[in-house]
Design a protein around this motif. Sequence first.
Motif, mmCIF file in Angstrom:
data_model
loop_
_atom_site.group_PDB
_atom_site.id
_atom_site.type_symbol
_atom_site.label_atom_id
_atom_site.label_comp_id
_atom_site.label_asym_id
_atom_site.label_seq_id
_atom_site.Cartn_x
_atom_site.Cartn_y
_atom_site.Cartn_z
ATOM 1 N N GLU A 130 0.719 -0.748 0.359
ATOM 2 C CA GLU A 130 0.127 0.024 -0.122
ATOM 3 C C GLU A 130 0.831 1.429 0.091
ATOM 4 O O GLU A 130 0.565 2.174 -0.972
ATOM 5 N N ARG A 131 1.432 0.874 0.762
ATOM 6 C CA ARG A 131 2.961 2.509 1.414
ATOM 7 C C ARG A 131 3.355 2.734 -0.860
ATOM 8 O O ARG A 131 3.929 3.568 -0.715
ATOM 9 N N GLU A 132 3.832 1.270 -1.121
ATOM 10 C CA GLU A 132 4.404 1.512 -2.118
ATOM 11 C C GLU A 132 3.773 2.017 -3.474
ATOM 12 O O GLU A 132 4.481 3.782 -4.416
ATOM 13 N N ILE A 133 2.297 1.855 -3.188
ATOM 14 C CA ILE A 133 1.635 2.290 -4.342
ATOM 15 C C ILE A 133 1.008 3.415 -4.563
ATOM 16 O O ILE A 133 0.857 3.733 -5.457
ATOM 17 N N SER A 134 1.275 3.416 -3.270
ATOM 18 C CA SER A 134 0.235 4.646 -3.102
ATOM 19 C C SER A 134 1.386 6.445 -3.509
ATOM 20 O O SER A 134 0.842 6.964 -3.668
ATOM 21 N N ARG A 135 1.964 5.770 -2.749
ATOM 22 C CA ARG A 135 3.197 7.012 -2.810
ATOM 23 C C ARG A 135 3.826 6.993 -4.810
ATOM 24 O O ARG A 135 3.851 8.153 -5.068
ATOM 25 N N TYR A 136 3.602 6.121 -5.200
ATOM 26 C CA TYR A 136 4.050 5.544 -7.011
ATOM 27 C C TYR A 136 2.956 6.461 -6.956
ATOM 28 O O TYR A 136 2.739 7.604 -8.137
ATOM 29 N N LEU A 137 1.703 6.627 -7.252
ATOM 30 C CA LEU A 137 0.679 6.633 -7.957
ATOM 31 C C LEU A 137 -0.013 8.403 -7.798
ATOM 32 O O LEU A 137 0.243 8.735 -8.254
ATOM 33 N N LEU A 138 0.453 8.689 -6.114
ATOM 34 C CA LEU A 138 0.248 9.790 -6.219
ATOM 35 C C LEU A 138 0.941 10.781 -6.181
ATOM 36 O O LEU A 138 1.273 12.097 -7.011
ATOM 37 N N THR A 139 2.867 10.682 -6.255
ATOM 38 C CA THR A 139 3.906 11.057 -7.166
ATOM 39 C C THR A 139 3.554 11.781 -8.877
ATOM 40 O O THR A 139 4.071 12.506 -8.684
ATOM 41 N N VAL A 140 3.475 9.885 -9.051
ATOM 42 C CA VAL A 140 3.085 10.509 -10.527
ATOM 43 C C VAL A 140 1.887 11.392 -10.786
ATOM 44 O O VAL A 140 2.434 11.922 -12.198
ATOM 45 N N ALA A 141 1.224 11.382 -10.081
ATOM 46 C CA ALA A 141 -0.057 11.783 -10.518
ATOM 47 C C ALA A 141 0.178 13.349 -10.303
ATOM 48 O O ALA A 141 0.240 14.548 -11.673
ATOM 49 N N ILE A 142 0.884 14.016 -9.069
ATOM 50 C CA ILE A 142 1.736 15.213 -8.526
ATOM 51 C C ILE A 142 2.055 15.762 -10.543
ATOM 52 O O ILE A 142 2.601 16.835 -10.958
ATOM 53 N N THR B 63 11.271 12.001 -12.348
ATOM 54 C CA THR B 63 10.441 11.012 -12.066
ATOM 55 C C THR B 63 11.287 10.089 -11.737
ATOM 56 O O THR B 63 11.659 9.389 -10.288
ATOM 57 N N PRO B 64 12.743 9.190 -12.483
ATOM 58 C CA PRO B 64 14.081 8.686 -12.077
ATOM 59 C C PRO B 64 13.966 9.726 -10.265
ATOM 60 O O PRO B 64 14.773 8.971 -9.577
ATOM 61 N N LEU B 65 13.571 10.812 -10.616
ATOM 62 C CA LEU B 65 14.961 11.837 -9.329
ATOM 63 C C LEU B 65 13.848 11.455 -7.846
ATOM 64 O O LEU B 65 13.435 11.560 -6.989
ATOM 65 N N VAL B 66 12.250 11.693 -8.121
ATOM 66 C CA VAL B 66 11.051 11.862 -7.225
ATOM 67 C C VAL B 66 11.098 9.586 -6.732
ATOM 68 O O VAL B 66 10.614 9.903 -5.795
#
Length: 370
Positions: free
Chosen positions: A212-224, A303-306
Amino acid sequence: MADIEKNEDDTSSVDLVLRRRIFRLLLGIFLILFVYALYFAKDFFLPVVLAFMLALTLSPIVRVLSWRGIPAPLSATLLVLVSFSGLGIMGFLLSGPVIDLVNDAPKIGWELRERLSEIRGPLTRFMKASEEIENVTEGNNEPDVQKVVIAQPGIVSRAAGNLLSIGTTVAVTLVLSLFLLASGSFFYEKIVQSFDLMSDKKRALRIVYDVEREISRYLLTVAIINSGLGVAVGLCCWAVGLPTPFVWGVAAALLNFLPYVGSLIGIVLVGIISLVTFDTLAMSMVAPLLYFTCTAIEGQFVTPLVVGRRLEINAVAIFIAIAFWSWLWGFAGALLAVPILVIVKVFCDHFEALRNVGNFLGAQHNHEAE
């Protein structure tokens, strides 16, 4: 006695091989039936998947607000309402420019053909020759055959059906995502309760929270990140004088959920509008070049940095996933293809039996780093 033991060993090995083959056969049948169900039950599965994606994206915000004393049901309701209100406002603002673009499509096509007239000559002669050959072939082989054209549903009825389907999908997604966010750790408790041993409970809880942590972080970050890219592309289109820059900014943000393919589609669309908007070819190349620059900076540096490179997927898997999910669920499936692929990779990385699948989905530099 030794011969009997040897025969028993041979029999057990044969049974083991047979059981493995039966398991693989049943697994293949299950996958085929599962894809069949996803295809024909799209109206059910699509809003469910969208709701889970939205819940995963917003779950870190709900958890942070709950730590500050705001109940999860209240924060979930506010977040979902704000999200869908923003989408509704954006859709309203986009409706006018998009309708104008659709209405101007014949004019844009005519102007584009005029701009590309210098390379259209050979192609036109080839198409005319092909049409003449087809007409001669049809006239010689089937002189008395009458062509029957089946009447298609009207535009109004199809539009009404599409709007009804979209409205139902949005409503189900809204309600289900609200319940998922408001439930908090309810589903985690149910997962833990399904195991007997304390060690299994801890391992299951650790895996669930990690995923949950990795997926939510990925989706939220990519959306931003995609939203920032949309703002940058929109500003670039506005700076060069391209019509409806807001539309191209939103399109860039949405299309960037499709790695490689989305940026290519956006550059081509912006290039077409630039060709029919500006008088000189040099000026027509400015907007697509700025679009390409923005996507290159985002893809190679931001994206690779964040996000980091751990969750990067190899290009072959991305293209296959986009092709598969776009065939299955259309454009919505294409947008969900990469997030679903990331979820599959994270799950595979947490289970030893599926580690090879996760390694296959990962990027090349990930494999070398490991």
